[in-house]
Design a protein around this motif. Sequence first.
Motif, short mmCIF file in Angstrom:
data_model
loop_
_atom_site.label_atom_id
_atom_site.label_comp_id
_atom_site.label_asym_id
_atom_site.label_seq_id
_atom_site.Cartn_x
_atom_site.Cartn_y
_atom_site.Cartn_z
N GLY A 47 -16.12 4.68 -5.91
CA GLY A 47 -15.71 3.47 -5.22
C GLY A 47 -14.64 3.75 -4.19
N ILE A 48 -14.82 3.22 -2.99
CA ILE A 48 -13.84 3.37 -1.92
C ILE A 48 -13.26 2.00 -1.57
CG2 ILE A 48 -13.50 3.97 0.51
CD1 ILE A 48 -15.61 6.09 0.26
N THR A 49 -11.96 1.89 -1.60
CA THR A 49 -11.29 0.68 -1.12
C THR A 49 -10.58 1.00 0.19
OG1 THR A 49 -9.39 1.19 -2.52
CG2 THR A 49 -10.99 -0.38 -3.38
N LEU A 50 -10.37 -0.05 1.00
CA LEU A 50 -9.65 0.06 2.26
C LEU A 50 -8.28 -0.56 2.09
CD1 LEU A 50 -11.67 1.48 4.02
CD2 LEU A 50 -12.91 -0.38 2.91
N ALA A 51 -7.27 0.12 2.60
CA ALA A 51 -5.89 -0.23 2.27
C ALA A 51 -5.49 -1.64 2.68
CB ALA A 51 -4.93 0.79 2.93
N GLU A 52 -6.12 -2.22 3.72
CA GLU A 52 -5.75 -3.55 4.20
C GLU A 52 -6.82 -4.59 3.92
OE1 GLU A 52 -4.20 -3.25 8.36
OE2 GLU A 52 -4.48 -1.10 8.02
N ASP A 53 -7.67 -4.33 2.96
CA ASP A 53 -8.83 -5.19 2.70
C ASP A 53 -8.51 -6.19 1.59
OD1 ASP A 53 -11.30 -6.33 2.40
OD2 ASP A 53 -12.29 -4.52 1.65
N TRP A 54 -8.19 -7.42 1.95
CA TRP A 54 -7.89 -8.43 0.94
C TRP A 54 -9.16 -8.99 0.30
CZ3 TRP A 54 -9.57 -13.44 0.88
CH2 TRP A 54 -10.07 -13.98 2.07
N LEU A 55 -10.32 -8.79 0.94
CA LEU A 55 -11.58 -9.30 0.38
C LEU A 55 -12.08 -8.46 -0.78
CD1 LEU A 55 -13.41 -10.24 3.70
CD2 LEU A 55 -12.73 -11.83 1.89
N ALA A 56 -11.71 -7.19 -0.83
CA ALA A 56 -12.13 -6.31 -1.93
C ALA A 56 -11.00 -5.34 -2.27
CB ALA A 56 -13.40 -5.55 -1.56
N PRO A 57 -9.91 -5.85 -2.82
CA PRO A 57 -8.78 -4.99 -3.18
C PRO A 57 -9.09 -4.13 -4.39
CG PRO A 57 -8.40 -7.21 -3.98
CD PRO A 57 -9.67 -7.26 -3.18
N ASP A 58 -8.16 -3.25 -4.72
CA ASP A 58 -8.33 -2.36 -5.88
C ASP A 58 -8.62 -3.15 -7.15
OD1 ASP A 58 -7.98 0.07 -4.59
OD2 ASP A 58 -5.81 0.05 -4.84
N SER A 59 -7.94 -4.28 -7.34
CA SER A 59 -8.13 -5.05 -8.56
C SER A 59 -9.53 -5.62 -8.67
CB SER A 59 -7.10 -6.20 -8.62
OG SER A 59 -7.19 -7.02 -7.46
N SER A 60 -10.13 -5.95 -7.53
CA SER A 60 -11.51 -6.44 -7.51
C SER A 60 -12.48 -5.31 -7.87
CB SER A 60 -11.83 -7.00 -6.13
OG SER A 60 -13.17 -7.36 -6.00
N ASP A 88 -6.73 4.62 4.42
CA ASP A 88 -5.87 3.80 5.25
C ASP A 88 -6.25 3.97 6.72
OD1 ASP A 88 -4.89 6.31 5.87
OD2 ASP A 88 -2.99 6.04 4.82
N ALA A 89 -5.54 3.27 7.58
CA ALA A 89 -5.87 3.28 9.01
C ALA A 89 -5.79 4.68 9.63
CB ALA A 89 -4.99 2.29 9.76
N PRO A 90 -4.75 5.49 9.34
CA PRO A 90 -4.74 6.84 9.91
C PRO A 90 -5.95 7.67 9.49
CG PRO A 90 -2.55 6.24 9.17
CD PRO A 90 -3.46 5.17 8.66
N ALA A 91 -6.39 7.53 8.26
CA ALA A 91 -7.55 8.30 7.80
C ALA A 91 -8.83 7.83 8.47
CB ALA A 91 -7.68 8.18 6.28
N LEU A 92 -8.95 6.53 8.68
CA LEU A 92 -10.17 5.96 9.25
C LEU A 92 -10.22 6.06 10.77
CD1 LEU A 92 -10.30 2.71 7.10
CD2 LEU A 92 -12.03 4.51 7.04
N GLY A 93 -9.07 5.96 11.41
CA GLY A 93 -9.03 5.89 12.86
C GLY A 93 -9.22 4.48 13.39
N VAL A 94 -9.34 3.51 12.50
CA VAL A 94 -9.43 2.09 12.84
C VAL A 94 -8.68 1.32 11.76
CG1 VAL A 94 -11.65 2.20 14.07
CG2 VAL A 94 -11.62 1.87 11.58
N LYS A 95 -8.54 0.01 11.94
CA LYS A 95 -7.88 -0.80 10.95
C LYS A 95 -8.60 -0.69 9.61
CE LYS A 95 -6.06 -5.46 10.22
NZ LYS A 95 -5.97 -6.85 10.76
N ALA A 96 -7.84 -0.61 8.53
CA ALA A 96 -8.43 -0.39 7.20
C ALA A 96 -8.75 -1.72 6.53
CB ALA A 96 -7.48 0.43 6.33
N ASP A 97 -9.60 -2.52 7.20
CA ASP A 97 -9.97 -3.81 6.63
C ASP A 97 -11.43 -3.80 6.18
OD1 ASP A 97 -11.52 -4.18 8.92
OD2 ASP A 97 -10.18 -5.65 9.83
N HIS A 98 -11.98 -4.96 5.91
CA HIS A 98 -13.29 -5.05 5.26
C HIS A 98 -14.44 -4.57 6.14
CE1 HIS A 98 -15.47 -6.50 1.76
NE2 HIS A 98 -16.28 -7.21 2.51
N PHE A 99 -14.30 -4.71 7.47
CA PHE A 99 -15.43 -4.43 8.35
C PHE A 99 -15.16 -3.38 9.42
CE2 PHE A 99 -16.37 -8.86 6.99
CZ PHE A 99 -17.63 -8.64 6.43
#
Length: 276
Positions: free
Chosen positions: A215-228, A247-258
């Motif tokens: 499972g991969i979570t994105l650091a700024e993703d409130w729609l699917a946080p770690d607890s979910s 997180d965003a540095p690893a992705l190169g984009v914002k670390a959100d749901h999409f």
Amino acid sequence: MSEPHTLDITSTDGHQFQLLHVAPAQPAVAQLLWLPALGVAARHYLPLAHALAKHGCAVSLHEWRGHGSSSLRAQRQHNWGFSQLLHADLPAAVNGLHAAGIHIDTLGGHSLGGQLSCCLAPSLPLLKRLWLVASGSPHWRSFAPPQRYSLPLAYTALPAIAWLRGHLPGKQLGFGGREARGLIADWARVGRYGHYRLPAGVEQQMAGLQLACHGITLAEDWLAPDSSLDALLAKLPACDHQRSTLDAPALGVKADHFAWMRQPTAVADTLLRIFP
């Protein structure tokens, strides 16, 4: 990048759609069936498919009923829910792939696609691994405040709007796309009570799965946080769980749901780095 191959699929109830298949240049080390998020057409995951194919993973992108190449659009006279997705469309997709000589050993998905991957997995005897990206249980208790207290309202309001309109006008509301009222009702029911009931006994079957599950979570993703994600993985207690957060540095984009979908290299690399 090579053009994806398309496979024409017809469900048992006559619904027609296409799968997009991206094959690696060398013989595949894995055959992945990928399930999209709610309201997202399969073609939007082609960057992910090509990123995985560079590492030898063949990818088949499923198309949800009502979107992209689907022959249907949600409206009052065309309604469906989890049952049609899990009992008609996904088995038709798997059978179509088998007929083409493609035997799925990896199943994965984004958001709702990850949830329904868990529900589909018990029906695939050759499955070895399960990949969940920005996915988790929508159960309101699996979220921290303030989302915990606002979600029950959403799980009441969205099905009501869909029932009144004959479909959910998701683009107008900023959630999903044009969605069938039955699908929204099924999703909201899981959000209220925390249980998957389609197919019957599916959670008991999920509890017996013995797969490699990443499972991969994105650091700024409130729609699917770690607890979910925790709540969803708790339904797979016998699986070998691996967790990653990007997180965003690893992705190169914002670390959100999409946002990761536009630049999915880090997600693909992370999935394949832990590869049993």
